[in-house]
Design an enzyme around this catalytic site. Structure first.
Site, PDB file in Angstrom:
ATOM      1  CE1 TYR A 247      26.406 -21.520 -72.058  1.00  0.00           C
ATOM      2  CE2 TYR A 247      28.444 -20.445 -72.724  1.00  0.00           C
ATOM      3  CZ  TYR A 247      27.700 -21.601 -72.550  1.00  0.00           C
ATOM      4  OH  TYR A 247      28.249 -22.834 -72.857  1.00  0.00           O
TER       5      TYR A 247
ATOM      6  CG  ASN B 175      26.087 -32.179 -71.383  1.00  0.00           C
ATOM      7  OD1 ASN B 175      27.017 -31.606 -71.942  1.00  0.00           O
ATOM      8  ND2 ASN B 175      24.957 -32.487 -72.021  1.00  0.00           N
TER       9      ASN B 175
HETATM   10  N1  NAP Z   1      28.592 -26.525 -78.074  1.00  0.00           N
HETATM   11  C1  NAP Z   1      29.590 -25.770 -77.646  1.00  0.00           C
HETATM   12  O1  NAP Z   1      30.366 -25.205 -78.438  1.00  0.00           O
HETATM   13  C2  NAP Z   1      29.814 -25.609 -76.176  1.00  0.00           C
HETATM   14  C3  NAP Z   1      30.925 -24.825 -75.774  1.00  0.00           C
HETATM   15  C4  NAP Z   1      31.168 -24.673 -74.416  1.00  0.00           C
HETATM   16  C5  NAP Z   1      30.329 -25.273 -73.484  1.00  0.00           C
HETATM   17  N2  NAP Z   1      29.244 -26.014 -73.899  1.00  0.00           N
HETATM   18  C6  NAP Z   1      28.400 -26.625 -72.868  1.00  0.00           C
HETATM   19  O2  NAP Z   1      28.239 -28.007 -73.138  1.00  0.00           O
HETATM   20  C7  NAP Z   1      26.976 -28.463 -72.655  1.00  0.00           C
HETATM   21  C8  NAP Z   1      26.217 -29.164 -73.766  1.00  0.00           C
HETATM   22  O3  NAP Z   1      26.052 -28.245 -74.832  1.00  0.00           O
HETATM   23  P1  NAP Z   1      25.565 -28.676 -76.294  1.00  0.00           P
HETATM   24  O4  NAP Z   1      26.205 -27.734 -77.219  1.00  0.00           O
HETATM   25  O5  NAP Z   1      25.695 -30.136 -76.470  1.00  0.00           O
HETATM   26  O6  NAP Z   1      24.017 -28.270 -76.172  1.00  0.00           O
HETATM   27  P2  NAP Z   1      22.736 -28.727 -77.003  1.00  0.00           P
HETATM   28  O7  NAP Z   1      23.124 -29.425 -78.258  1.00  0.00           O
HETATM   29  O8  NAP Z   1      21.867 -27.538 -77.072  1.00  0.00           O
HETATM   30  O9  NAP Z   1      22.073 -29.829 -76.017  1.00  0.00           O
HETATM   31  C9  NAP Z   1      21.604 -29.437 -74.776  1.00  0.00           C
HETATM   32  C10 NAP Z   1      21.101 -30.662 -74.002  1.00  0.00           C
HETATM   33  O10 NAP Z   1      20.610 -30.188 -72.742  1.00  0.00           O
HETATM   34  C11 NAP Z   1      19.238 -30.573 -72.590  1.00  0.00           C
HETATM   35  N3  NAP Z   1      18.506 -29.473 -71.958  1.00  0.00           N
HETATM   36  C12 NAP Z   1      18.439 -28.189 -72.374  1.00  0.00           C
HETATM   37  N4  NAP Z   1      17.591 -27.493 -71.601  1.00  0.00           N
HETATM   38  C13 NAP Z   1      17.124 -28.362 -70.664  1.00  0.00           C
HETATM   39  C14 NAP Z   1      16.197 -28.251 -69.602  1.00  0.00           C
HETATM   40  N5  NAP Z   1      15.541 -27.098 -69.335  1.00  0.00           N
HETATM   41  N6  NAP Z   1      15.948 -29.340 -68.825  1.00  0.00           N
HETATM   42  C15 NAP Z   1      16.563 -30.517 -69.098  1.00  0.00           C
HETATM   43  N7  NAP Z   1      17.445 -30.687 -70.098  1.00  0.00           N
HETATM   44  C16 NAP Z   1      17.723 -29.621 -70.885  1.00  0.00           C
HETATM   45  C17 NAP Z   1      18.715 -30.841 -74.004  1.00  0.00           C
HETATM   46  O11 NAP Z   1      17.717 -31.853 -74.004  1.00  0.00           O
HETATM   47  P3  NAP Z   1      16.129 -31.551 -74.136  1.00  0.00           P
HETATM   48  O12 NAP Z   1      15.967 -30.497 -75.179  1.00  0.00           O
HETATM   49  O13 NAP Z   1      15.559 -32.894 -74.478  1.00  0.00           O
HETATM   50  O14 NAP Z   1      15.713 -31.096 -72.767  1.00  0.00           O
HETATM   51  C18 NAP Z   1      19.969 -31.381 -74.694  1.00  0.00           C
HETATM   52  O15 NAP Z   1      20.063 -32.779 -74.492  1.00  0.00           O
HETATM   53  C19 NAP Z   1      26.252 -27.213 -72.125  1.00  0.00           C
HETATM   54  O16 NAP Z   1      26.414 -27.116 -70.732  1.00  0.00           O
HETATM   55  C20 NAP Z   1      27.005 -26.073 -72.816  1.00  0.00           C
HETATM   56  O17 NAP Z   1      26.926 -24.874 -72.080  1.00  0.00           O
HETATM   57  C21 NAP Z   1      28.968 -26.190 -75.219  1.00  0.00           C
END
Ligand code: NAP
Length: 244
Positions: free
Chosen positions: A147, A80
């Site tokens: 991305y 994720n």
């Molecule tokens: N939000 C949306 O609208 C959306 C839409 C389509 C797809 N997605 C996908 O859904 C997934 C989750 O997105 P989100 O929106 O929940 O993101 P988010 O709120 O930014 O959370 C990202 C998570 O990934 C971890 N992370 C980030 N960089 C990292 C690294 N270098 N090493 C280890 N862990 C890392 C962060 O934890 P730490 O900071 O503690 O490392 C955090 O727990 C992603 O793959 C994103 O591309 C999201």
């Protein structure tokens, strides 16, 4: 009671945190959660590993010891963790940021998928790999060069893995979560229109309450993983999932 195992990356906030909360309510699942930071949660079912998935040398050195080998009924990997990266037109992207984005969004989940299959191929447990994708995997968005490309490549890697492992015990998903109310969306709304021409559209999603909640996305993700017989295709979109 025979336990299941969930390996989850990016569990500290956003979609991953909601997935973690969903599975922490269950008693019969052991969770191995990987992010850079750790949450202040005490649970005998949760083991947190602090790892920067942007640093592949460290990930590689820890891979062999990452996968527990108890007798699990079901083993799930949810890749994720993801990063929107630098939102800028191609031609203005920094090489270091691109490298980090490819490491986090693509190479780390590829390493983990590869090592997961190697570790569990011969176990009789039901095995599910869910790579969190995006609508951006199949649609070009200006400002999201890194991305869109990493998500598209990860979707193809997932399709190849599914083709190679057609046994009943393996199931693979490339799952798009929709547009979700997380820090990633906050980050997107803070860039300039020059770098991100769709900025106003994304601001409107928030203003008009169109962002999905992380809780709903987590419930729908879990529903897919708990009912693989209902979701036969590798490519899935949470927006098409109707909860029973
Ligand atoms: N939000 C949306 O609208 C959306 C839409 C389509 C797809 N997605 C996908 O859904 C997934 C989750 O997105 P989100 O929106 O929940 O993101 P988010 O709120 O930014 O959370 C990202 C998570 O990934 C971890 N992370 C980030 N960089 C990292 C690294 N270098 N090493 C280890 N862990 C890392 C962060 O934890 P730490 O900071 O503690 O490392 C955090 O727990 C992603 O793959 C994103 O591309 C999201």
């Amino acid at each position: 009671m025979q336990k299941s195992l969930l390996i989850l990356t990016g569990h500290t906030q956003g979609i991953g945190k909601a997935i973690l909360d969903h599975y922490l309510k269950k008693e019969d699942i052991q969770i191995l959660a990987i992010s850079r930071s750790k949450l202040d949660i005490e649970s005998e079912n949760l083991t947190q590993i602090s790892l920067d998935l942007g640093d592949l040398m460290i990930l590689e050195s820890q891979l062999a010891g990452l996968f527990p080998h108890d007798h699990f009924e079901k083993i799930i990997l949810i890749n994720n963790a993801g990063w929107i990266g630098e939102v800028k037109p191609i031609g203005e992207l920094g090489p270091a940021e691109l490298r980090k984005q490819i490491n986090v969004n693509l190479l780390a989940p590829m390493y983990l998928t590869n090592a997961f299959i190697k570790a569990y191929k011969t176990t009789s447990a039901q095995k599910i790999i869910c790579n969190i994708s995006s609508g951006a995997a199949s649609k070009p968005v200006s400002g999201w060069g890194g991305y869109c490309s990493t998500k598209a490549a990860l979707a193809m890697f997932t399709l190849v893995a599914a083709k190679e492992n057609k046994s009943q015990e393996f199931k693979f998903y490339s799952l798009a979560p929709g547009v979700v109310d997380t820090k990633m969306q906050e980050e997107l709304r803070s860039v300039t229109e020059a770098d991100f021409p769709d900025l106003e559209k994304f601001k409107k999603y928030q203003e008009e309450g169109l962002l999905a909640s992380t809780e709903l996305v987590a419930r729908k993700t879990a529903y897919v993983l708990e009912n693989p017989n209902l979701f036969t295709e590798v490519i899935q979109d949470v927006r098409n999932v109707q909860l029973a």
